[in-house]
Design an enzyme around this catalytic site. Structure first.
Site, PDB file in Angstrom:
ATOM      1  CG  ASN A 169      -7.241  -2.466  -6.267  1.00 30.25           C
ATOM      2  OD1 ASN A 169      -6.276  -3.205  -6.111  1.00 30.25           O
ATOM      3  ND2 ASN A 169      -7.583  -1.582  -5.332  1.00 30.25           N
ATOM      4  CG  ASP A 214      -2.098   0.915   1.073  1.00 29.75           C
ATOM      5  OD1 ASP A 214      -2.372   1.372  -0.062  1.00 29.75           O
ATOM      6  OD2 ASP A 214      -2.756   1.214   2.086  1.00 29.75           O
TER       7      ASP A 214
END
Ligand code: FPP
Length: 260
Positions: free
Chosen positions: A80, A32
């Protein structure tokens, strides 16, 4: 759950760092912070993904050097797709480029590439090249690198439940046989062991639908370091912290003395 102390100054980079008995055999990473890393430098988010792809190469190579049996990277979650089209397109191009361009790194390091997730929804070219690298590397003997692609933990468990139900309806499995082992055997990759250590970069303290079933007893290590800045030394730091953890699996561990 523990947060690493600081983003600064990881321990000196020991090229001689080695795995010891009792160390994690399967490390899974929630990569991340690519977007934040790029924005903090006044660049577009996609620039961060490109830098993140370089970190993927460095960490995979280090895991191969260490002889880590399994490394799983959360490369693209089933959520996503909600990102801007341009960003999704760039991520897909990066995956395609990685699948082709990293074949040399994968083969030179004896890495076996596998995937986890529903590849059906990926662009055909991405899927084809990823699957080609999976095939080419299938007989390598080193680290199994699993890329979680269009992966969601809940979807994986739901798919397992669906397959179990189908087999029960077909008379192949009695409801009484549906235990934890049966569920595990119907997950995307039954050959995958449970991760011992889950690393999350960029500071958030959550699992984000990653390996919900498999990570039940994983040790969790969160670092504020964003993925493009994550280096081999941070991986070593995570493994050193893992060595200090006492894994109880819901049981008790005999105390070493008062307060132990
Ligand atoms: C999170 O950063 C990361 C991802 C969405 C996927 C990870 C992708 C890569 C490392 C690049 C390509 C991968 C391979 C395997 C070649 P973010 O955008 O969520 O960061 P933010 O939280 O700062 O916005």
């Amino acid at each position: 759950m523990a947060r690493a102390t600081s983003a600064a100054a990881p321990p000196a980079a020991p090229a001689d760092f080695r795995l010891e008995p009792g160390d994690p055999r399967h490390v899974a990473v929630i990569m991340d912070g690519n977007g934040r890393w790029a924005r903090a430098r006044g660049r577009a988010r996609v620039w961060g993904h490109r830098a993140g792809a370089r970190t993927v190469r460095a960490i995979t190579t280090e895991c191969a050097r260490l002889g880590l049996p399994e490394l799983t990277l959360y490369a693209f979650s089933s959520e996503n797709w909600r990102r801007p089209r341009r960003e999704v397109g760039l991520l897909m191009r990066l995956l395609l480029r990685h699948a082709v361009g990293e074949r040399r790194t994968i083969m030179d390091n004896g890495v076996r590439l596998r995937t986890l997730g529903d590849l059906e929804a990926l662009p055909v070219a991405v899927r084809r090249e990823v699957e080609r690298t999976v095939e080419l590397s299938a007989s390598n003997r080193g680290t199994v690198l699993r890329l979680a692609l269009n992966y969601g933990g809940r979807a994986e468990i739901a798919a397992a439940a669906r397959r179990i139900a189908e087999r029960a309806v077909a008379g192949e499995l009695a409801p009484a046989q549906v235990d934890e082992g049966a569920v595990a055997a119907h997950l995307h990759d039954p050959s995958m062991s449970d991760p011992d250590l889950v690393i999350r970069t960029a500071g958030e303290m959550r699992l984000s639908n990653f390996l919900l079933w498999q990570a039940s007893y994983a040790e969790f290590w969160v670092t504020p370091v964003e993925w493009p800045d994550f280096r081999e030394t941070h991986l070593h730091e995570a493994i050193r912290e893992f060595r200090r953890r006492v894994r109880r699996y819901g049981g008790v561990v005999e105390s070493q003395g008062p307060g132990g």
